[in-house]
Design a protein around this motif. Structure first.
Motif, PDB file in Angstrom:
ATOM      1  N   ILE A  82       0.752  -1.066  -0.035  1.00 46.64           N
ATOM      2  CA  ILE A  82       0.097  -0.152  -0.043  1.00 46.64           C
ATOM      3  C   ILE A  82       0.658   1.149   0.041  1.00 46.64           C
ATOM      4  CG2 ILE A  82      -1.673   1.469   1.425  1.00 46.64           C
ATOM      5  CD1 ILE A  82      -2.896  -1.461   2.241  1.00 46.64           C
ATOM      6  N   LEU A  83       1.986   1.286   0.948  1.00 46.84           N
ATOM      7  CA  LEU A  83       2.847   2.338   0.813  1.00 46.84           C
ATOM      8  C   LEU A  83       3.372   2.453  -0.339  1.00 46.84           C
ATOM      9  CD1 LEU A  83       4.422   1.921   4.505  1.00 46.84           C
ATOM     10  CD2 LEU A  83       2.750   3.815   3.484  1.00 46.84           C
ATOM     11  N   HIS A  84       4.091   1.458  -1.146  1.00 48.39           N
ATOM     12  CA  HIS A  84       4.685   1.660  -2.458  1.00 48.39           C
ATOM     13  C   HIS A  84       3.597   2.175  -3.352  1.00 48.39           C
ATOM     14  CE1 HIS A  84       6.372  -0.868  -6.038  1.00 48.39           C
ATOM     15  NE2 HIS A  84       6.783   0.243  -5.958  1.00 48.39           N
ATOM     16  N   ASP A  85       2.277   1.794  -3.344  1.00 46.08           N
ATOM     17  CA  ASP A  85       1.233   2.500  -4.253  1.00 46.08           C
ATOM     18  C   ASP A  85       1.282   3.974  -3.794  1.00 46.08           C
ATOM     19  OD1 ASP A  85       0.917   0.000  -5.513  1.00 46.08           O
ATOM     20  OD2 ASP A  85      -1.024  -0.268  -4.832  1.00 46.08           O
ATOM     21  N   CYS A  86       1.160   4.343  -2.781  1.00 46.34           N
ATOM     22  CA  CYS A  86       1.162   5.784  -2.310  1.00 46.34           C
ATOM     23  C   CYS A  86       2.169   6.619  -2.814  1.00 46.34           C
ATOM     24  CB  CYS A  86       1.087   6.064  -0.879  1.00 46.34           C
ATOM     25  SG  CYS A  86      -0.518   5.243   0.107  1.00 46.34           S
ATOM     26  N   GLU A 140     -10.030   9.578  -0.213  1.00 50.01           N
ATOM     27  CA  GLU A 140      -8.657   9.196  -0.821  1.00 50.01           C
ATOM     28  C   GLU A 140      -7.806   9.328   0.428  1.00 50.01           C
ATOM     29  OE1 GLU A 140      -7.492  12.350  -3.416  1.00 50.01           O
ATOM     30  OE2 GLU A 140      -7.766  13.830  -2.052  1.00 50.01           O
ATOM     31  N   TYR A 141      -6.784   8.634   0.406  1.00 50.70           N
ATOM     32  CA  TYR A 141      -5.617   8.656   1.259  1.00 50.70           C
ATOM     33  C   TYR A 141      -4.356   8.850   1.089  1.00 50.70           C
ATOM     34  CZ  TYR A 141      -9.068   5.376   3.046  1.00 50.70           C
ATOM     35  OH  TYR A 141     -10.288   4.634   3.405  1.00 50.70           O
ATOM     36  N   LEU A 142      -3.900   9.937   1.770  1.00 49.35           N
ATOM     37  CA  LEU A 142      -2.689  10.698   1.424  1.00 49.35           C
ATOM     38  C   LEU A 142      -1.658  10.542   2.295  1.00 49.35           C
ATOM     39  CD1 LEU A 142      -4.682  14.095   0.316  1.00 49.35           C
ATOM     40  CD2 LEU A 142      -3.678  12.453  -1.265  1.00 49.35           C
ATOM     41  N   GLY A 173       4.275   9.644   6.963  1.00 51.97           N
ATOM     42  CA  GLY A 173       4.356   8.573   5.915  1.00 51.97           C
ATOM     43  C   GLY A 173       5.375   8.967   5.098  1.00 51.97           C
ATOM     44  N   ARG A 174       5.535  10.160   4.463  1.00 52.51           N
ATOM     45  CA  ARG A 174       6.493  10.582   3.373  1.00 52.51           C
ATOM     46  C   ARG A 174       7.841  10.150   4.133  1.00 52.51           C
ATOM     47  NH1 ARG A 174       2.789  14.460   2.819  1.00 52.51           N
ATOM     48  NH2 ARG A 174       4.055  16.171   3.771  1.00 52.51           N
ATOM     49  N   SER A 175       8.185  10.097   5.272  1.00 50.89           N
ATOM     50  CA  SER A 175       9.344   9.740   5.773  1.00 50.89           C
ATOM     51  C   SER A 175       9.956   8.353   5.800  1.00 50.89           C
ATOM     52  CB  SER A 175       9.480  10.341   7.300  1.00 50.89           C
ATOM     53  OG  SER A 175       8.638   9.500   8.003  1.00 50.89           O
ATOM     54  N   LEU A 176       8.742   7.627   5.403  1.00 48.94           N
ATOM     55  CA  LEU A 176       9.076   6.033   5.167  1.00 48.94           C
ATOM     56  C   LEU A 176       9.754   5.752   3.950  1.00 48.94           C
ATOM     57  CD1 LEU A 176       5.891   4.851   6.874  1.00 48.94           C
ATOM     58  CD2 LEU A 176       8.343   4.016   7.647  1.00 48.94           C
ATOM     59  N   GLY A 214       1.849   7.451  -6.454  1.00 49.88           N
ATOM     60  CA  GLY A 214       0.686   8.292  -6.763  1.00 49.88           C
ATOM     61  C   GLY A 214      -0.590   7.718  -6.525  1.00 49.88           C
ATOM     62  N   PHE A 215      -0.979   6.499  -6.104  1.00 49.38           N
ATOM     63  CA  PHE A 215      -2.232   5.935  -5.956  1.00 49.38           C
ATOM     64  C   PHE A 215      -2.886   6.773  -4.454  1.00 49.38           C
ATOM     65  CE2 PHE A 215      -0.141   3.066  -8.494  1.00 49.38           C
ATOM     66  CZ  PHE A 215      -0.945   2.068  -9.154  1.00 49.38           C
ATOM     67  N   THR A 216      -4.003   6.929  -4.596  1.00 46.62           N
ATOM     68  CA  THR A 216      -4.602   7.538  -3.493  1.00 46.62           C
ATOM     69  C   THR A 216      -6.150   7.035  -3.012  1.00 46.62           C
ATOM     70  OG1 THR A 216      -5.743   9.361  -4.609  1.00 46.62           O
ATOM     71  CG2 THR A 216      -3.451   9.708  -3.869  1.00 46.62           C
ATOM     72  N   ARG A 217      -6.395   6.138  -3.988  1.00 45.72           N
ATOM     73  CA  ARG A 217      -8.182   5.825  -3.905  1.00 45.72           C
ATOM     74  C   ARG A 217      -8.192   4.163  -3.621  1.00 45.72           C
ATOM     75  NH1 ARG A 217     -11.051   9.774  -8.049  1.00 45.72           N
ATOM     76  NH2 ARG A 217     -10.182  11.566  -6.952  1.00 45.72           N
TER      77      ARG A 217
END
Length: 168
Positions: free
Chosen positions: A29-33, A80-82, A87-90, A36-39
């Motif tokens: 899921i994090l890889h998808d985020c 949507e999930y941002l 999270g970005r620090s991962l 650019g995936f959000t939904r």
């Protein structure tokens, strides 16, 4: 600023991290985020996870401050999930995990690589000590009890300072 993750109270940062992001599906899921995936439907279509499992994983990531959830449509309500700052620090963690696997493969066997988007050149990420520029895989770097360590952690690493290699 200290970010607090809601997990079992453990001192070990590795245990705490794994409790939040250590599951297979969570990493995907994090890889998808990061791609650019959000939904919900995007995650489900890409990963193939059941609705109930995906809902649970997303809820955990939101509860732990890794993702934030916001509506993008009202009727019917869709979210949507941002990625949050936490999270970005991962991202470096996921990059390092992918690099670890790619290092075991010949270049022609790598299905996904990290590239410099300006040049298209494949890059080999490294985790370094920013003060010295040394790679942290160097044996001179070791875990030791920190200032907030309780007795079990202090006992585990007792005498560690004397074991560390001298500066060269």
């Amino acid at each position: 600023m200290t970010a607090h993750v809601r997990v079992e109270d453990r001192e070990c940062p590795l245990s705490t991290t794994m409790a939040v992001v250590g599951e297979w599906w969570t990493v995907l899921i994090l890889h998808d985020c990061f791609d650019g995936f959000t939904r919900f439907d995007q995650f489900q279509a890409n990963i193939g996870l059941s609705s109930s499992m995906l809902t649970a994983r997303l809820r955990t990531l939101v509860e732990n401050g890794i993702l934030t959830k916001r509506p993008y449509r009202e009727r019917p309500v869709r979210h949507e999930y941002l990625l949050t700052e936490l999270g970005r620090s991962l991202r470096p963690v996921l990059v390092a995990m992918a690099a670890w696997r790619n290092a075991q493969l010949a270049p022609e066997e790598r299905a996904m690589i990290l590239v410099d988007t300006g040049t298209g050149r494949e890059v080999e990420p490294a985790v370094i000590d920013p003060e010295t520029g040394r790679h942290v895989a160097d044996p001179r770097y070791a875990f030791a009890a920190g200032p907030a360590a309780g007795e079990p952690m202090r006992s585990r690493y007792a005498g560690r300072e004397r074991q560390l290699a001298p500066e060269s």
